[in-house]
Write an enzyme that holds these catalytic residues in place. Sequence first.
Site, short mmCIF file in Angstrom:
data_model
loop_
_atom_site.label_atom_id
_atom_site.label_comp_id
_atom_site.label_asym_id
_atom_site.label_seq_id
_atom_site.Cartn_x
_atom_site.Cartn_y
_atom_site.Cartn_z
N ASP A 36 0.82 -1.21 0.00
CA ASP A 36 0.00 0.00 0.00
C ASP A 36 0.86 1.27 0.00
O ASP A 36 0.43 2.32 0.44
CB ASP A 36 -0.94 0.00 1.21
CG ASP A 36 -0.19 -0.17 2.52
OD1 ASP A 36 1.05 -0.31 2.46
OD2 ASP A 36 -0.81 -0.15 3.58
N HIS A 240 21.81 -0.58 -20.83
CA HIS A 240 20.93 -0.15 -19.74
C HIS A 240 21.26 -0.88 -18.44
O HIS A 240 20.39 -1.41 -17.75
CB HIS A 240 19.45 -0.36 -20.13
CG HIS A 240 18.97 0.63 -21.13
ND1 HIS A 240 17.80 0.50 -21.81
CD2 HIS A 240 19.52 1.80 -21.57
CE1 HIS A 240 17.65 1.54 -22.63
NE2 HIS A 240 18.69 2.33 -22.50
N ASP A 257 26.07 7.04 -16.59
CA ASP A 257 25.02 7.78 -17.31
C ASP A 257 23.98 8.11 -16.25
O ASP A 257 23.21 7.25 -15.82
CB ASP A 257 24.43 6.89 -18.41
CG ASP A 257 23.41 7.63 -19.26
OD1 ASP A 257 22.93 8.72 -18.84
OD2 ASP A 257 23.06 7.12 -20.34
N ASP A 268 20.77 14.85 -18.97
CA ASP A 268 21.14 13.49 -19.36
C ASP A 268 22.63 13.52 -19.73
O ASP A 268 22.98 14.02 -20.80
CB ASP A 268 20.27 13.07 -20.56
CG ASP A 268 20.48 11.61 -20.95
OD1 ASP A 268 21.23 10.91 -20.25
OD2 ASP A 268 19.88 11.19 -21.95
N HIS A 347 23.17 2.03 -30.99
CA HIS A 347 22.05 2.95 -30.72
C HIS A 347 22.19 4.20 -31.57
O HIS A 347 23.16 4.35 -32.32
CB HIS A 347 21.97 3.28 -29.23
CG HIS A 347 23.23 3.88 -28.65
ND1 HIS A 347 23.62 5.17 -28.90
CD2 HIS A 347 24.21 3.35 -27.84
CE1 HIS A 347 24.75 5.43 -28.25
NE2 HIS A 347 25.14 4.32 -27.61
N HIS A 351 18.78 11.99 -28.69
CA HIS A 351 17.31 12.08 -28.61
C HIS A 351 16.94 13.44 -28.07
O HIS A 351 17.76 14.12 -27.43
CB HIS A 351 16.77 10.96 -27.71
CG HIS A 351 17.47 10.90 -26.38
ND1 HIS A 351 17.13 11.71 -25.32
CD2 HIS A 351 18.53 10.16 -25.95
CE1 HIS A 351 17.94 11.45 -24.29
NE2 HIS A 351 18.81 10.52 -24.65
N HIS A 358 13.74 11.00 -22.60
CA HIS A 358 13.59 10.74 -24.04
C HIS A 358 12.37 11.54 -24.44
O HIS A 358 11.24 11.04 -24.41
CB HIS A 358 13.41 9.25 -24.33
CG HIS A 358 14.63 8.45 -24.00
ND1 HIS A 358 14.64 7.08 -23.90
CD2 HIS A 358 15.91 8.82 -23.74
CE1 HIS A 358 15.86 6.66 -23.58
NE2 HIS A 358 16.65 7.71 -23.48
N GLU A 381 25.41 11.57 -28.00
CA GLU A 381 25.94 10.52 -27.14
C GLU A 381 26.47 9.31 -27.90
O GLU A 381 25.95 8.20 -27.76
CB GLU A 381 24.87 10.08 -26.13
CG GLU A 381 23.51 9.74 -26.71
CD GLU A 381 22.54 9.29 -25.63
OE1 GLU A 381 22.88 8.36 -24.89
OE2 GLU A 381 21.44 9.87 -25.52
N TYR A 385 31.10 -0.02 -27.48
CA TYR A 385 30.94 -1.00 -26.40
C TYR A 385 31.53 -2.33 -26.85
O TYR A 385 30.99 -2.98 -27.75
CB TYR A 385 29.46 -1.17 -26.05
CG TYR A 385 28.74 0.17 -25.94
CD1 TYR A 385 28.76 0.87 -24.75
CD2 TYR A 385 28.12 0.74 -27.06
CE1 TYR A 385 28.15 2.11 -24.65
CE2 TYR A 385 27.51 1.98 -26.97
CZ TYR A 385 27.52 2.68 -25.77
OH TYR A 385 26.92 3.91 -25.70
N ARG A 402 30.93 5.81 -23.50
CA ARG A 402 29.94 6.72 -24.10
C ARG A 402 30.22 8.11 -23.53
O ARG A 402 30.60 8.23 -22.35
CB ARG A 402 28.51 6.29 -23.76
CG ARG A 402 27.45 7.24 -24.29
CD ARG A 402 26.04 6.63 -24.32
NE ARG A 402 25.48 6.35 -23.02
CZ ARG A 402 25.29 5.14 -22.52
NH1 ARG A 402 25.61 4.07 -23.23
NH2 ARG A 402 24.75 4.96 -21.33
N GLU A 404 28.26 11.83 -23.37
CA GLU A 404 26.94 12.40 -23.68
C GLU A 404 26.81 13.81 -23.09
O GLU A 404 27.01 14.01 -21.90
CB GLU A 404 25.84 11.50 -23.08
CG GLU A 404 24.44 12.07 -23.23
CD GLU A 404 23.36 11.11 -22.73
OE1 GLU A 404 23.64 10.33 -21.80
OE2 GLU A 404 22.25 11.15 -23.29
N1 GLY Z 1 20.09 8.01 -20.07
C1 GLY Z 1 19.39 7.46 -21.12
C2 GLY Z 1 19.96 7.85 -22.39
O1 GLY Z 1 21.08 8.31 -22.47
O2 GLY Z 1 19.31 7.81 -23.40
MN MN Z 2 20.55 10.07 -23.58
MN MN Z 3 22.08 9.16 -20.86
#
Ligand code: GLY
Ligand code: MN
Ligand code: MN
Length: 435
Positions: A36, A240, A257, A268, A347, A351, A358, A381, A385, A402, A404
């Site tokens: 709850d 992820h 990240d 981000d 990827h 975005h 996103h 970004e 990998y 990465r 970003e």
């Molecule tokens: N943190 C999620 C991305 O970089 O898209």
């Molecule tokens: Mn991102």
């Molecule tokens: Mn990110």
Amino acid sequence: MLSSSIYNKRRQDLIKHMGKGVAILKGAPEQIRTHDTEYPYRQDSDFYYLTGYTEPGAACIIDPNNKDNPFSLFVLPQDPKKEVWTGWRLSFADTVVKFGADQALDISEFEANALAAMKTSSKVYTNLNHDKTHQYKMIDHVGQVRKDVQRTGGGPEGLESIGAITHGMRLIKDDHEVELMQKAADISADAHSRAMQACKPGMYEYQLQAVLESHFVHEGGSGPAYTSIVGAGDNATVLHYIKNRDQIVDGDMILIDAAAEYDMYAADITRSFPANGKFSEAQKAIYEVVLKAQKSVIEAAKPGVAYQDLHDLDLRLLVEGMIEIGLLDGTADEVIESASYQEYFMHKTGHWLGLDVHDMGNYMAEGESITLKPGMVFTVEPGIYVNSKSKAPAKFLGIGIRIEDDILITESGNKNLTAAVPKEISEIEALMTSE
Ligand code: GLY
Ligand code: MN
Ligand code: MN
């Protein structure tokens, strides 16, 4: 929260797009976490964008056909017994004043008002998101109204997503939004620098997560804008990775990240750095490929450029770099044609960013890429990998990198909102080894 006049302006813009349509929107439902107890409440982004209302249990009707009450907010009524547990609720009168509504009513009156508003509207816009109960109810209502008006004419033919209008609006950030996004970016950038400074082999990934997230909250953010990723060694190659439970080993590359949400807006940021503060030759080789691509894409981002061109530039530079350091064989054209690069870069380059990490908004329209305009904010970004099971040369195995940043398109080019976190190898090494 922004002043209510900003939300009013957004509603006026919405009405221009809706014509004789009506917007009937529900706030996000609360979500149970255990038995709850609920997850921390987060308002639906479109609902917030148009109302500024952040409390649970709300709905609204924006109805230009209703001359007396074009903007009605429906909220939980005052209830001292419940308020003792969850906090004071505004009276209906105070809700009207604070949110610039024409009337505020008990949420129990929402469905009847929604049905009435539909009857006089040619189109019904609603939020089509994860709240399936609301969607099914709205479909039922439209069906009911169609029956009622079949012999008299008028009424809506069906349901449309409010996103068909708001997501285009949300793509261009106004000055207040940019201010909040810069604040989210500043807090997040500072947190990344702190994590780099705190990092030592032997620590656990979650301890770096704690450094970041405590800073987000300490500086007034509501917490992470998305689940923080702190991956050391092979974990950094999992896109992820959110477990963040492993111990950091000397020689690992670390990928973080993570970023704050501030007053509903997300940052981000990703940075990658060596656990011991000194890049190995193999780590440096991959890092330099990613950094060159990232900096080149940011340099190319300005008004008039097709968004897709940024990804194409990024991909080409990553592929050329991967060939040069011996990660991929063939020519750049062959690698891009066969998509063999996807073993290491799987990827997109970025975005949109805003209320949602996103963020909403199309990347393509009528088969063409969206062109960049001042006020758009997006991430850049690139990453490479090389997981430990891949066929790459041994020296590259278990390295995930990465980088970003968050980029605002301006009249003259762009502004990197997250430029404050170091990303040059020399800067990172200097920061990590300074006392
Ligand atoms: N943190 C999620 C991305 O970089 O898209
Ligand atoms: Mn991102
Ligand atoms: Mn990110």
